[in-house]
Design a protein around this motif. Sequence first.
Motif, short mmCIF file in Angstrom:
data_model
loop_
_atom_site.label_atom_id
_atom_site.label_comp_id
_atom_site.label_asym_id
_atom_site.label_seq_id
_atom_site.Cartn_x
_atom_site.Cartn_y
_atom_site.Cartn_z
N THR A 160 38.18 -121.14 46.84
CA THR A 160 37.13 -122.15 46.69
C THR A 160 36.16 -122.05 47.86
N TRP A 161 34.96 -122.50 47.63
CA TRP A 161 33.94 -122.53 48.66
C TRP A 161 34.14 -123.75 49.54
N THR A 162 33.91 -123.59 50.82
CA THR A 162 33.95 -124.70 51.77
C THR A 162 32.58 -124.81 52.43
N THR A 163 32.01 -126.02 52.39
CA THR A 163 30.73 -126.26 53.05
C THR A 163 31.00 -126.89 54.41
N ARG A 164 30.55 -126.22 55.45
CA ARG A 164 30.78 -126.72 56.81
C ARG A 164 29.60 -127.51 57.35
N GLY A 165 28.46 -127.33 56.78
CA GLY A 165 27.26 -128.03 57.21
C GLY A 165 26.14 -127.80 56.22
N SER A 166 25.14 -128.66 56.27
CA SER A 166 24.04 -128.56 55.32
C SER A 166 22.78 -129.15 55.94
N ARG A 167 21.61 -128.52 55.66
CA ARG A 167 20.36 -129.10 56.11
C ARG A 167 19.26 -128.80 55.10
N THR A 168 18.42 -129.78 54.86
CA THR A 168 17.29 -129.62 53.96
C THR A 168 16.19 -128.88 54.71
N VAL A 169 15.68 -127.80 54.10
CA VAL A 169 14.64 -127.01 54.75
C VAL A 169 13.27 -127.17 54.09
N TYR A 170 13.25 -127.72 52.87
CA TYR A 170 11.98 -127.93 52.18
C TYR A 170 12.18 -128.91 51.04
N GLU A 171 11.18 -129.75 50.79
CA GLU A 171 11.20 -130.67 49.65
C GLU A 171 9.78 -130.88 49.14
N ASN A 172 9.67 -131.04 47.83
CA ASN A 172 8.43 -131.54 47.23
C ASN A 172 8.84 -132.42 46.05
#
Length: 181
Positions: free
Chosen positions: A2-14
């Motif tokens: 399974t995939w494990t997410t250690r961190g996340s950040r938004t880099v762009y939005e519209n």
Amino acid sequence: MTWTTRGSRTVYENRWISVREDEVTGPGGDGIYGVVTMRHPAVFIVAVDDAERVCLVRLDRYTTGTGWEVPAGGTDGEDPETAARRELREETGHTAREWTLIGRMNALNGIADAPEYVFLARGIEKVADDGAEQALEGIDAVRWVPLPEALALVRDGEVSDGESVAALLYATLQLRSELLA
């Protein structure tokens, strides 16, 4: 694995998409995974008229250029069928009396969270239309062709939009199963 997410950040939005980078551990080890999330699902319409022809629209996409597609668009937060009805009218100047949800799919599921709905529309009627809506969408032609011809356009690369190809497949399967029932 399974995939494990250690961190996340938004880099762009519209108003249509959000792009984030996730620090992950996956089958290949640690890395960065880019994910595009569509803010609203999309709809694709295979409109079939009384002569058993399907509707295609020709439009110029910024990313891929000019090509033939089935009518489609975003739900903009609407119920998918409501959005499909709106998109058919805006892109083709037609309405339909019968609507059937014939498929659900995900676009680019290796990099995106982009749910999509495919509808079969029948009982087609032309409405008053001056072409202004199509012009706003970048549509320069609306074409009605027999389904076998639409499939030949897929084979020949004239319909190359992946979602249109999938929508035509869903319609072919639906119509075939109706004939065999």
